[in-house]
Design an enzyme around this catalytic site. Structure first.
Site, PDB file in Angstrom:
ATOM      1  N   GLY A  14       3.372  69.152  11.618  1.00 42.67           N
ATOM      2  CA  GLY A  14       3.123  70.527  11.175  1.00 42.67           C
ATOM      3  C   GLY A  14       4.130  70.958  10.123  1.00 42.67           C
ATOM      4  O   GLY A  14       5.000  70.183   9.706  1.00 42.67           O
ATOM      5  N   LYS A 126       5.994  83.245  23.792  1.00 42.14           N
ATOM      6  CA  LYS A 126       7.104  82.280  23.797  1.00 42.14           C
ATOM      7  C   LYS A 126       8.077  82.588  24.937  1.00 42.14           C
ATOM      8  O   LYS A 126       8.617  81.674  25.568  1.00 42.14           O
ATOM      9  CB  LYS A 126       7.828  82.301  22.440  1.00 42.14           C
ATOM     10  CG  LYS A 126       7.023  81.620  21.331  1.00 42.14           C
ATOM     11  CD  LYS A 126       7.698  81.725  19.975  1.00 42.14           C
ATOM     12  CE  LYS A 126       6.781  81.347  18.839  1.00 42.14           C
ATOM     13  NZ  LYS A 126       6.972  80.022  18.289  1.00 42.14           N
TER      14      LYS A 126
HETATM   15  N1  LIG Z   1       9.536  82.011  10.673  1.00 40.64           N
HETATM   16  C1  LIG Z   1       8.487  81.923   9.908  1.00 40.64           C
HETATM   17  O1  LIG Z   1       8.448  82.438   8.782  1.00 40.64           O
HETATM   18  C2  LIG Z   1       7.300  81.144  10.428  1.00 40.64           C
HETATM   19  C3  LIG Z   1       6.182  80.916   9.616  1.00 40.64           C
HETATM   20  C4  LIG Z   1       5.135  80.181  10.144  1.00 40.64           C
HETATM   21  C5  LIG Z   1       5.214  79.656  11.435  1.00 40.64           C
HETATM   22  N2  LIG Z   1       6.307  79.923  12.194  1.00 40.64           N
HETATM   23  C6  LIG Z   1       6.421  79.403  13.585  1.00 40.64           C
HETATM   24  O2  LIG Z   1       6.520  78.005  13.542  1.00 40.64           O
HETATM   25  C7  LIG Z   1       5.996  77.473  14.763  1.00 40.64           C
HETATM   26  C8  LIG Z   1       5.267  76.195  14.436  1.00 40.64           C
HETATM   27  O3  LIG Z   1       4.163  76.530  13.627  1.00 40.64           O
HETATM   28  P1  LIG Z   1       3.739  75.731  12.340  1.00 40.64           P
HETATM   29  O4  LIG Z   1       2.965  76.695  11.527  1.00 40.64           O
HETATM   30  O5  LIG Z   1       4.893  75.006  11.773  1.00 40.64           O
HETATM   31  O6  LIG Z   1       2.748  74.682  13.002  1.00 40.64           O
HETATM   32  P2  LIG Z   1       1.527  73.936  12.316  1.00 40.64           P
HETATM   33  O7  LIG Z   1       1.825  73.656  10.879  1.00 40.64           O
HETATM   34  O8  LIG Z   1       0.287  74.660  12.648  1.00 40.64           O
HETATM   35  O9  LIG Z   1       1.553  72.554  13.095  1.00 40.64           O
HETATM   36  C9  LIG Z   1       1.337  72.489  14.477  1.00 40.64           C
HETATM   37  C10 LIG Z   1       1.768  71.126  14.993  1.00 40.64           C
HETATM   38  O10 LIG Z   1       1.592  71.133  16.409  1.00 40.64           O
HETATM   39  C11 LIG Z   1       0.847  69.972  16.762  1.00 40.64           C
HETATM   40  N3  LIG Z   1       0.076  70.272  17.958  1.00 40.64           N
HETATM   41  C12 LIG Z   1      -0.807  71.267  18.124  1.00 40.64           C
HETATM   42  N4  LIG Z   1      -1.326  71.225  19.368  1.00 40.64           N
HETATM   43  C13 LIG Z   1      -0.741  70.191  19.995  1.00 40.64           C
HETATM   44  C14 LIG Z   1      -0.849  69.647  21.280  1.00 40.64           C
HETATM   45  N5  LIG Z   1      -1.675  70.160  22.177  1.00 40.64           N
HETATM   46  N6  LIG Z   1      -0.099  68.558  21.592  1.00 40.64           N
HETATM   47  C15 LIG Z   1       0.752  68.042  20.686  1.00 40.64           C
HETATM   48  N7  LIG Z   1       0.901  68.519  19.435  1.00 40.64           N
HETATM   49  C16 LIG Z   1       0.154  69.582  19.096  1.00 40.64           C
HETATM   50  C17 LIG Z   1      -0.022  69.678  15.550  1.00 40.64           C
HETATM   51  O11 LIG Z   1      -0.371  68.312  15.572  1.00 40.64           O
HETATM   52  P3  LIG Z   1      -1.819  67.727  15.208  1.00 40.64           P
HETATM   53  O12 LIG Z   1      -1.573  66.804  14.062  1.00 40.64           O
HETATM   54  O13 LIG Z   1      -2.232  67.026  16.433  1.00 40.64           O
HETATM   55  O14 LIG Z   1      -2.717  68.884  14.864  1.00 40.64           O
HETATM   56  C18 LIG Z   1       0.957  69.977  14.417  1.00 40.64           C
HETATM   57  O15 LIG Z   1       1.821  68.872  14.211  1.00 40.64           O
HETATM   58  C19 LIG Z   1       5.090  78.562  15.346  1.00 40.64           C
HETATM   59  O16 LIG Z   1       5.540  78.891  16.618  1.00 40.64           O
HETATM   60  C20 LIG Z   1       5.225  79.741  14.434  1.00 40.64           C
HETATM   61  O17 LIG Z   1       5.492  80.911  15.162  1.00 40.64           O
HETATM   62  C21 LIG Z   1       7.337  80.636  11.718  1.00 40.64           C
END
Ligand SMILES: NC(=O)c1ccc[n+]([C@@H]2O[C@H](COP(=O)([O-])OP(=O)(O)OC[C@H]3O[C@@H](n4cnc5c(N)ncnc54)[C@H](OP(=O)(O)O)[C@@H]3O)[C@@H](O)[C@H]2O)c1
Length: 335
Positions: A14, A126
């Site tokens: 991700g 969370k």
């Molecule tokens: N601070 C900020 O500005 C900001 C901005 C955006 C997000 N965030 C936070 O960052 C966190 C992560 O989000 P992201 O946007 O980085 O994630 P993302 O790009 O949507 O990626 C999600 C990851 O989780 C994996 N995944 C999903 N379901 C799964 C499962 N059941 N078992 C194992 N792996 C699984 C996916 O793998 P697959 O390849 O299998 O799909 C992918 O690698 C979130 O909690 C969000 O709140 C923060």
């Protein structure tokens, strides 16, 4: 900790997980296992990680506890960067981590600073996971990261930087004056690499961030760097609350509707960091966090201005969430 610490990472493909893998690989001295759902182990992104020396190991969070424990064999530090919709799936993971003898769990934080208890739905989900970890007496570290550089700037009227827009947010919340702590997404993993080998961060909430900028300062900076005049639309508290009130009952009827979630979550963020001013280091300290400025005062990073000037304006930035972005641009047009 020994230099061969074994780190298991969920969500390694991700946006946040990619930064974490990059940071851990750059730091060296760690064995990294990407704990990947079975349906994703042969995806190109997972295969690419294998080519970089990361072990790809299947882990199914819906499997039995015994199977999850088996998937965690040998993992000393467990990090989760799982997507926003899957947060509660970390509950069986935490239970299995305790049984498997994981020494420290870093569940998925990665948010700006937001207090628990009704301000932001994602924070509250969370916190359910964090509380479960605490009931297990499982050592933990919660890492929050501020707001990414990559989603902190508005579009330009010329469309010149549309290619790089993350989740575009063209408005200014409130009067636009609240400082907001920003972090380059690419630095998140570099901070994690320090945190996972730092015993001072065990059983702590850690807030990592690079710089503070208010939305008004960002709009001013964009005008200075681009020479373009930006349209300044201000979102009032009442307007943002109305978006939440519109989304909430619809989500209750359709809990997996991602775009409704985006509507609520975006408005809640704008209220939290943009109007309440939650995402600031002094407030983080008040809530009990230790900050990256205290832990790692010499941490080097690219300034937000340099990022905008040398990458975004220069046509060299990498956008985030390519697939989701188009949908969100459409949503902004219709609201
Ligand atoms: N601070 C900020 O500005 C900001 C901005 C955006 C997000 N965030 C936070 O960052 C966190 C992560 O989000 P992201 O946007 O980085 O994630 P993302 O790009 O949507 O990626 C999600 C990851 O989780 C994996 N995944 C999903 N379901 C799964 C499962 N059941 N078992 C194992 N792996 C699984 C996916 O793998 P697959 O390849 O299998 O799909 C992918 O690698 C979130 O909690 C969000 O709140 C923060």
């Amino acid at each position: 900790m020994a230099s061969t610490t074994v780190v298991g990472l969920l969500g390694a493909t991700g946006e946040t997980g990619t930064s974490i893998v990059n940071g851990l690989l750059e730091a060296g001295g760690l064995t990294i296992i990407a704990l990947t759902r079975p349906s994703s182990v042969s995806k190109p992104a997972a295969v690419a990680l294998k080519d970089r020396g990361v072990e790809i190991r299947a882990l199914d969070l819906k499997a039995s506890q015994d199977d999850i424990v088996t998937s965690l064999k040998g993992v000393e530090v467990l990090i989760s960067a799982i997507g926003p919709m899957e947060q509660l799936e970390q509950i069986p993971l935490a239970t299995a981590a305790k049984t498997a003898g994981v020494k420290r769990f870093l569940p998925c934080g990665a948010m700006p600073v937001v207090p628990a208890g009704g301000i932001h739905m994602l924070r509250d989900v969370k916190e359910i996971v964090y509380n479960h970890i605490k009931t297990l007496h499982l050592p933990y570290t919660i890492v929050d990261v501020g707001w990414w550089y990559q989603i902190a700037f508005p579009p330009l009227p010329s469309g010149k930087i549309d290619y790089a827009l993350g989740l575009p947010n063209p408005c200014l919340p409130g009067d636009g004056s609240q400082p907001n702590a920003l972090t380059d997404l690419r630095d998140i993993g570099r901070y994690f690499a320090k945190i996972v080998v730092d015993d001072r961060t065990i059983n702590k909430y850690v807030f990592v961030y690079n710089e503070l900028h208010s939305p008004t300062q960002i709009f001013d900076l964009m005008e200075k760097l681009s020479g373009e005049k930006l349209d300044r639309q201000y979102d009032t508290l009442e307007e943002l609350q109305a978006k939440i009130a519109d989304a909430r009952p619809k989500i209750a009827k359709d809990p997996t509707n991602f775009m409704l979630m985006v509507q609520q979550v975006s408005a809640e963020y704008l209220i939290s960091w943009g109007i309440r001013g939650d995402n600031q280091p002094e407030y983080a300290k008040y809530l009990g966090y230790v900050t990256s400025k205290e832990l790692y005062p010499d941490f080097k990073f690219k300034s937000f201005e340099a990022y905008l000037r040398d990458e975004v304006m220069a046509g060299k930035a990498k956008g985030v969430y390519d697939e989701l972005r188009a949908k969100i641009v459409e949503m902004h047009k219709t609201h």
